[in-house]
Motif scaffolding. Sequence first.
Motif, short mmCIF file in Angstrom:
data_model
loop_
_atom_site.label_atom_id
_atom_site.label_comp_id
_atom_site.label_asym_id
_atom_site.label_seq_id
_atom_site.Cartn_x
_atom_site.Cartn_y
_atom_site.Cartn_z
N PHE A 56 -22.34 -151.60 55.50
CA PHE A 56 -21.44 -152.72 55.77
C PHE A 56 -20.54 -153.24 56.42
O PHE A 56 -19.78 -153.41 57.32
N HIS A 79 -32.79 -152.96 43.23
CA HIS A 79 -32.30 -153.43 44.60
C HIS A 79 -30.55 -153.52 43.84
O HIS A 79 -30.21 -153.97 45.12
N TRP A 80 -30.12 -153.51 42.99
CA TRP A 80 -28.67 -153.63 43.72
C TRP A 80 -27.53 -152.36 43.62
O TRP A 80 -27.15 -151.99 44.25
N LEU A 124 -26.25 -150.79 51.24
CA LEU A 124 -26.33 -151.44 51.93
C LEU A 124 -24.79 -152.54 52.60
O LEU A 124 -24.44 -152.67 53.50
N TRP A 125 -23.78 -152.70 51.53
CA TRP A 125 -22.97 -153.59 51.23
C TRP A 125 -22.09 -151.87 52.04
O TRP A 125 -20.69 -152.57 52.06
N VAL A 173 -34.24 -155.92 39.39
CA VAL A 173 -33.23 -156.06 39.28
C VAL A 173 -32.45 -154.66 39.81
O VAL A 173 -31.89 -154.81 40.28
N VAL A 231 -29.58 -150.29 46.13
CA VAL A 231 -30.24 -150.76 47.59
C VAL A 231 -29.13 -151.03 48.19
O VAL A 231 -28.41 -151.02 49.18
N LEU A 232 -28.76 -152.80 47.50
CA LEU A 232 -27.02 -153.06 47.99
C LEU A 232 -25.88 -152.65 47.83
O LEU A 232 -25.46 -152.98 48.54
N PHE A 233 -26.02 -151.94 46.88
CA PHE A 233 -24.83 -151.51 47.27
C PHE A 233 -23.92 -150.18 48.05
O PHE A 233 -23.34 -150.68 49.07
#
Length: 150
Positions: free
Chosen positions: A37, A26-27, A33-34, A23, A29-31
């Motif tokens: 955003f 993914h975290w 992306l947030w 995971v 990349v999501l960081f």
Amino acid sequence: MAVSAELDGRLSRWLWLVKWILVIPHWIVLFFLWIAFFVVTVIAFFAILFLVKWWLLAIPHYLVLAFFSSGMHAGWWSGGLITLLTLIAAFALAFTDRYPRDLFALIVGLNRWVLRVAAYASLMTDAYPPFRLDQGGTETAGTEHAADGS
């Protein structure tokens, strides 16, 4: 959005440790992306806020409506034309036992104009409010077409 989940029948005692390690990318990349955003949301907020739509295009309406409603303050009187006409209608009703039909049509038309501009200025509709006084209790045919953009 719909969320569904299903519990697997057979679970491994130690597989979750491996899954937590998987995971981590993914975290990361999501960081990012947030962050993107958040930045795009702030940019969109200010783009909508300082679009000329709600303030520049509505200035002529604001000037007219300041006279209609309580936007103009003159000494002890701060009611505006709508309040004055409503008081006149109240006195007419008290002394003649009937509401003057033409005064009713005018008051409804003025309030209709105020509400159209308020809906436009608060970005509730994209239809630019017309500079006309649609009097009476029902909407005119031209107003219905202006509201849907046709």
